[in-house]
Design a protein around this motif. Sequence first.
Motif, short mmCIF file in Angstrom:
data_model
loop_
_atom_site.label_atom_id
_atom_site.label_comp_id
_atom_site.label_asym_id
_atom_site.label_seq_id
_atom_site.Cartn_x
_atom_site.Cartn_y
_atom_site.Cartn_z
N ALA A 100 0.75 -1.03 -0.09
CA ALA A 100 0.06 0.00 0.15
C ALA A 100 0.94 1.32 0.00
O ALA A 100 0.74 2.08 -0.53
N THR A 103 1.98 2.13 -3.65
CA THR A 103 0.93 1.75 -4.61
C THR A 103 0.01 3.19 -4.38
O THR A 103 -0.51 3.56 -3.28
N ARG A 105 -2.89 5.71 -4.06
CA ARG A 105 -4.23 5.56 -3.45
C ARG A 105 -5.36 5.39 -4.39
O ARG A 105 -5.51 6.00 -5.56
N GLY A 106 -6.11 4.27 -4.15
CA GLY A 106 -7.54 3.99 -4.91
C GLY A 106 -6.95 3.10 -5.93
O GLY A 106 -7.98 2.38 -6.72
N GLU A 107 -5.72 2.91 -6.41
CA GLU A 107 -5.24 1.61 -7.36
C GLU A 107 -5.38 0.44 -6.59
O GLU A 107 -5.12 0.26 -5.48
N TRP A 108 -5.58 -0.75 -7.38
CA TRP A 108 -5.69 -2.07 -7.01
C TRP A 108 -4.28 -2.56 -6.38
O TRP A 108 -3.17 -2.26 -7.01
N ILE A 109 -4.57 -3.46 -5.29
CA ILE A 109 -3.17 -4.18 -5.13
C ILE A 109 -3.93 -5.72 -5.37
O ILE A 109 -4.91 -5.97 -4.45
N ALA A 142 -5.05 -1.93 4.59
CA ALA A 142 -4.95 -1.21 3.31
C ALA A 142 -6.57 -0.41 3.01
O ALA A 142 -7.23 -0.88 2.12
N GLU A 144 -7.45 2.44 1.97
CA GLU A 144 -7.90 3.32 0.70
C GLU A 144 -7.44 2.46 -0.67
O GLU A 144 -7.43 3.30 -1.61
N HIS A 145 -7.16 1.30 -0.57
CA HIS A 145 -6.75 0.55 -1.75
C HIS A 145 -7.80 -0.68 -1.91
O HIS A 145 -8.12 -1.18 -0.88
N VAL A 147 -8.06 -4.38 -2.31
CA VAL A 147 -7.02 -5.53 -2.23
C VAL A 147 -7.83 -6.75 -2.84
O VAL A 147 -8.89 -7.27 -2.26
N ARG A 172 -16.21 -2.15 -5.27
CA ARG A 172 -16.20 -2.07 -6.65
C ARG A 172 -16.62 -3.02 -7.66
O ARG A 172 -17.07 -2.72 -8.76
#
Length: 556
Positions: A100, A103, A105-109, A142, A144-145, A147, A172
């Motif tokens: 995290a 990466t 913020r908001g992008e996929w892990i 995480a 804000e991501h 996951v 999502r």
Amino acid sequence: MSLRADQVLLGNVLTLDGNGSRAEAVAIANGRVLATGTRQAMLELRGPHTAVSDFTGSTLVPGFNDAHAHMDTLGTRQLRPTLEGARSIAEVQDRIRVLARSTPRGEWIVTMPVGNPPYYFDAPATLAEGRLPNRHELDAAAPEHPVYILAPGGYWGEPPCHSAMNSLALQRNGITRDTVPSNPNTVIEKDERGEPLGTFVEKSYVNTLEADLLPAVPRFTYEQRRDGIRQAMDLYHRMGTTSIYEGHGSAPEVIAAYRELWERGDLTMRTAMVLSPRWRSLEDAAAAMRDWMPTMRGRGMGDAMFRVSGVFIAHGGDPCVARIQQRDLAYMGWSGYVQQVNSTEDFEALCMLAGEYDLRMHTIVSDKLAKVAPVMERVARRFPIGERRWVLEHISRSAPEELATVRRLGVATTLIPAQYVWKHGTPFLRFGEQEMDHLSPAKQLFEMGVPVAAGTDAVPYNPLFCLWSMVTRRERTTGRVMGEGGKVPPETALRILTQGGAYLTFEENEKGRLVAGQHADIAVLSADPLEVQPDALRDITCRATMVAGRWVHGAQ
């Protein structure tokens, strides 16, 4: 002036020339074997610029030809961050926190599965809590991501396969308490209030969760698949593999990725591919074979490094999987091929079309040889499928009368010994002795004169493990020998793993033996596979690998 060697390799040489010949050295010129013989005789072929490599104490064999490689699939497994070694939910959370921080913020892990690679057997049990982290525990790591902890492919190890995601990832993808999977083998685990926990269980071998319920999860891009192939190619070379055959079929983007590497001169693995088509009906199939696939007729198109020939046609399968897949035929997940499901009747109709349009047909047989063989007999009455080298792949269960049919038809075969004898042998433990002997029937096919090759199926991708499986036939969970009468002598197993794959691509006069004129494709092994004890076969390592006279692993 007689031709001089570019290179001379010294060591214990198994030529596999048909006479059991051994040599002390190999001379190479222009990417091919110039001669084999004594050290002195080969050294006499030196010129002023000849390189000499001394592998005294090692054994040189023809490079392995993995006849069911799924190399691109292994490539995708190199692209996600690993959770290997995590032994508790807290340790998984720590890994996610680190990801995290790097990466946006908001992008996929998106990570590899929980558990021990390459199989991920019983993944939840590898964590102290006996389960995967739930949405709330992943939120803490995480918030804000989105996951997502991926499930392994069902065929890597064995179902059930477990995956997990946090609250943002569920949001999502629109996963709520009312979401119902299309596949009854998929379970959305819930808490005592009926809310999704963020953990999923897939009970079948074919993964459908992402295709069915998770459209927002990032898919592998073309560029990722191409770069994954590049990484996997090195891993396979480290096992002594110099050729692969992707008979299970490859989707158009995967073929395009290999082709790009080939055109750039970056493809160091001899690669033979088969198309995995995206047709939706028999009418679509007929049009594709007639209008778009002429270059794949016969031996296909390409050269000694890259060739595409023929079409994969599936027999059987789960109609539920087919319905899910039909929604988005571009989705491949880990597999790299297009999931097909065909009834026996549709399978026969598609085979007839392939015969009409002079296309080589490849199919997975598994334990359905009793159903597939009669179809092949009917097709063979109209078309010379043996001459065209049609291939029956992945044969598991068989019977003497079915193998006699295969021999009569003249078709080629491939086996995955580690899959059915070692990894997934449990269902066959109830077999009687003769049935057990005919499980993954390498010995029987070879002795009958049926062209037979073997592949690793990428789990594990080590051909020497595959060789060990053929020779010892030991089942994974019990150690039981799966049919004494099916044990394969080491030299036969070695031939199946080198020469067998060459026949599938009309190259039996080009590779698979260390004799004059054949490609200088060589694996340098740490021990002689014909001399060690059977259980030591899987411990042999590859010290160096050569393709077309060029070192692709070790001995640079």
